[in-house]
Design a protein around this motif. Structure first.
Motif, PDB file in Angstrom:
ATOM      1  N   VAL A  31       0.859  -1.174   0.000  1.00 51.28           N
ATOM      2  CA  VAL A  31       0.000   0.000   0.000  1.00 51.28           C
ATOM      3  C   VAL A  31       0.898   1.228   0.000  1.00 51.28           C
ATOM      4  O   VAL A  31       1.808   1.333   0.821  1.00 51.28           O
ATOM      5  CB  VAL A  31      -0.933   0.017   1.228  1.00 51.28           C
ATOM      6  CG1 VAL A  31      -1.798   1.274   1.237  1.00 51.28           C
ATOM      7  CG2 VAL A  31      -1.803  -1.229   1.260  1.00 51.28           C
ATOM      8  N   ARG A  32       0.647   2.122  -0.933  1.00 50.46           N
ATOM      9  CA  ARG A  32       1.404   3.373  -1.051  1.00 50.46           C
ATOM     10  C   ARG A  32       0.411   4.516  -1.266  1.00 50.46           C
ATOM     11  O   ARG A  32      -0.617   4.338  -1.900  1.00 50.46           O
ATOM     12  CB  ARG A  32       2.345   3.346  -2.260  1.00 50.46           C
ATOM     13  CG  ARG A  32       3.357   2.243  -2.266  1.00 50.46           C
ATOM     14  CD  ARG A  32       4.595   2.656  -1.492  1.00 50.46           C
ATOM     15  NE  ARG A  32       5.622   1.650  -1.582  1.00 50.46           N
ATOM     16  CZ  ARG A  32       5.844   0.721  -0.654  1.00 50.46           C
ATOM     17  NH1 ARG A  32       5.093   0.667   0.405  1.00 50.46           N
ATOM     18  NH2 ARG A  32       6.814  -0.158  -0.788  1.00 50.46           N
ATOM     19  N   SER A  33       0.768   5.687  -0.772  1.00 48.46           N
ATOM     20  CA  SER A  33      -0.054   6.846  -1.116  1.00 48.46           C
ATOM     21  C   SER A  33       0.354   7.288  -2.517  1.00 48.46           C
ATOM     22  O   SER A  33       1.509   7.084  -2.921  1.00 48.46           O
ATOM     23  CB  SER A  33       0.144   7.970  -0.096  1.00 48.46           C
ATOM     24  OG  SER A  33       1.437   8.511  -0.219  1.00 48.46           O
ATOM     25  N   PRO A  34      -0.552   7.870  -3.280  1.00 46.82           N
ATOM     26  CA  PRO A  34      -0.222   8.256  -4.652  1.00 46.82           C
ATOM     27  C   PRO A  34       0.999   9.173  -4.753  1.00 46.82           C
ATOM     28  O   PRO A  34       1.778   9.067  -5.695  1.00 46.82           O
ATOM     29  CB  PRO A  34      -1.484   8.958  -5.151  1.00 46.82           C
ATOM     30  CG  PRO A  34      -2.576   8.380  -4.326  1.00 46.82           C
ATOM     31  CD  PRO A  34      -1.959   8.122  -2.981  1.00 46.82           C
ATOM     32  N   GLY A  35       1.195  10.034  -3.787  1.00 49.59           N
ATOM     33  CA  GLY A  35       2.331  10.940  -3.815  1.00 49.59           C
ATOM     34  C   GLY A  35       3.672  10.237  -3.659  1.00 49.59           C
ATOM     35  O   GLY A  35       4.705  10.794  -4.023  1.00 49.59           O
ATOM     36  N   GLU A  36       3.668   9.034  -3.102  1.00 49.08           N
ATOM     37  CA  GLU A  36       4.902   8.256  -2.924  1.00 49.08           C
ATOM     38  C   GLU A  36       5.281   7.460  -4.169  1.00 49.08           C
ATOM     39  O   GLU A  36       6.346   6.873  -4.207  1.00 49.08           O
ATOM     40  CB  GLU A  36       4.741   7.253  -1.777  1.00 49.08           C
ATOM     41  CG  GLU A  36       4.534   7.844  -0.422  1.00 49.08           C
ATOM     42  CD  GLU A  36       4.257   6.771   0.628  1.00 49.08           C
ATOM     43  OE1 GLU A  36       4.571   7.038   1.791  1.00 49.08           O
ATOM     44  OE2 GLU A  36       3.734   5.693   0.297  1.00 49.08           O
ATOM     45  N   VAL A  37       4.390   7.422  -5.146  1.00 49.21           N
ATOM     46  CA  VAL A  37       4.602   6.575  -6.316  1.00 49.21           C
ATOM     47  C   VAL A  37       5.174   7.402  -7.465  1.00 49.21           C
ATOM     48  O   VAL A  37       4.487   8.252  -8.028  1.00 49.21           O
ATOM     49  CB  VAL A  37       3.284   5.893  -6.757  1.00 49.21           C
ATOM     50  CG1 VAL A  37       3.504   5.029  -7.980  1.00 49.21           C
ATOM     51  CG2 VAL A  37       2.693   5.087  -5.610  1.00 49.21           C
ATOM     52  N   ASP A  38       6.439   7.137  -7.775  1.00 38.90           N
ATOM     53  CA  ASP A  38       7.071   7.814  -8.911  1.00 38.90           C
ATOM     54  C   ASP A  38       6.902   7.011 -10.194  1.00 38.90           C
ATOM     55  O   ASP A  38       6.896   7.563 -11.285  1.00 38.90           O
ATOM     56  CB  ASP A  38       8.559   8.024  -8.649  1.00 38.90           C
ATOM     57  CG  ASP A  38       8.797   9.010  -7.520  1.00 38.90           C
ATOM     58  OD1 ASP A  38       8.022   9.981  -7.408  1.00 38.90           O
ATOM     59  OD2 ASP A  38       9.742   8.803  -6.737  1.00 38.90           O
ATOM     60  N   ALA A  39       6.817   5.685 -10.043  1.00 32.85           N
ATOM     61  CA  ALA A  39       6.685   4.796 -11.204  1.00 32.85           C
ATOM     62  C   ALA A  39       5.935   3.550 -10.768  1.00 32.85           C
ATOM     63  O   ALA A  39       6.013   3.140  -9.611  1.00 32.85           O
ATOM     64  CB  ALA A  39       8.065   4.415 -11.739  1.00 32.85           C
ATOM     65  N   VAL A  40       5.215   2.942 -11.709  1.00 37.36           N
ATOM     66  CA  VAL A  40       4.490   1.710 -11.404  1.00 37.36           C
ATOM     67  C   VAL A  40       5.177   0.491 -12.017  1.00 37.36           C
ATOM     68  O   VAL A  40       4.678  -0.621 -11.905  1.00 37.36           O
ATOM     69  CB  VAL A  40       3.013   1.788 -11.860  1.00 37.36           C
ATOM     70  CG1 VAL A  40       2.279   2.878 -11.082  1.00 37.36           C
ATOM     71  CG2 VAL A  40       2.895   2.006 -13.349  1.00 37.36           C
ATOM     72  N   ASP A  41       6.326   0.702 -12.645  1.00 40.46           N
ATOM     73  CA  ASP A  41       7.041  -0.394 -13.303  1.00 40.46           C
ATOM     74  C   ASP A  41       7.306  -1.598 -12.395  1.00 40.46           C
ATOM     75  O   ASP A  41       7.234  -2.728 -12.861  1.00 40.46           O
ATOM     76  CB  ASP A  41       8.355   0.113 -13.911  1.00 40.46           C
ATOM     77  CG  ASP A  41       8.112   1.171 -14.972  1.00 40.46           C
ATOM     78  OD1 ASP A  41       7.039   1.154 -15.605  1.00 40.46           O
ATOM     79  OD2 ASP A  41       8.996   2.031 -15.145  1.00 40.46           O
TER      80      ASP A  41
END
Length: 173
Positions: A31-41
């Protein structure tokens, strides 16, 4: 990965519940907040959600779609929204149960397999003064209206789509 934009924590709690169900079925989920996600690779699949206020997703969810839209479209994606609170028989609550304004654009960008709207939770102690004052005008909206069976059932359907077996537990258990 399960990610959700949340203002008061309820939508984040729904995201954690979805991840928990996925893990119960042997699907590794973070689980990550959207702001913590730089890439979904690094992720094979994504569940993306947002709280809905005044008919709109919160900006961090939309910003994630803008940042990662092409990569999201290359993997299985499920979307959820959290918003309606109060007695569903009331007209105002039925109005809250409409798809967020951004949903058509998000669907076009990421080609999700599904979108679900879940009822939310509204507790006075979580709100700022103007929001608390609105509860005096719009009575009957305070409380926890989440349907955990619906949330868990939807998460189980995602686990099934990802090839997990019902009742299979993660290796950590």
């Amino acid at each position: 990965m399960v990610t959700a934009a949340s203002r008061h924590g309820t939508t984040e709690a729904i995201a954690r519940e979805i991840a928990e169900v996925l893990a119960e079925h042997g699907v590794e989920a973070v689980v990550r907040s959207p702001g913590e996600v730089d890439a979904v690779d690094p992720y094979e699949a994504v569940v993306l959600g947002s709280a809905v206020y005044a008919g709109h997703w919160l900006p961090p969810a939309g910003e994630l779609v803008e940042r990662c839209g092409p990569a999201l479209a290359e993997r299985p994606v499920w979307l959820f929204s959290s918003g309606p609170v109060g007695d569903p028989a009331r007209k105002m609550v039925r109005e809250m149960d409409k798809d967020p304004v951004e949903l058509p654009e998000v669907r076009e960008a990421v080609h999700p397999r599904d979108h679900r709207m879940f009822a939310g939770r509204l507790e006075r102690e979580d709100l700022k003064f103007p929001e608390r004052a609105a509860l005096w005008v719009f009575r009957g909206l305070e409380g926890d209206f989440r349907d955990h069976d619906a949330i868990r059932g939807w998460a189980e359907s995602i686990a099934g789509a990802l090839g997990a077996s019902p009742g299979r537990h993660s290796p950590a258990e």
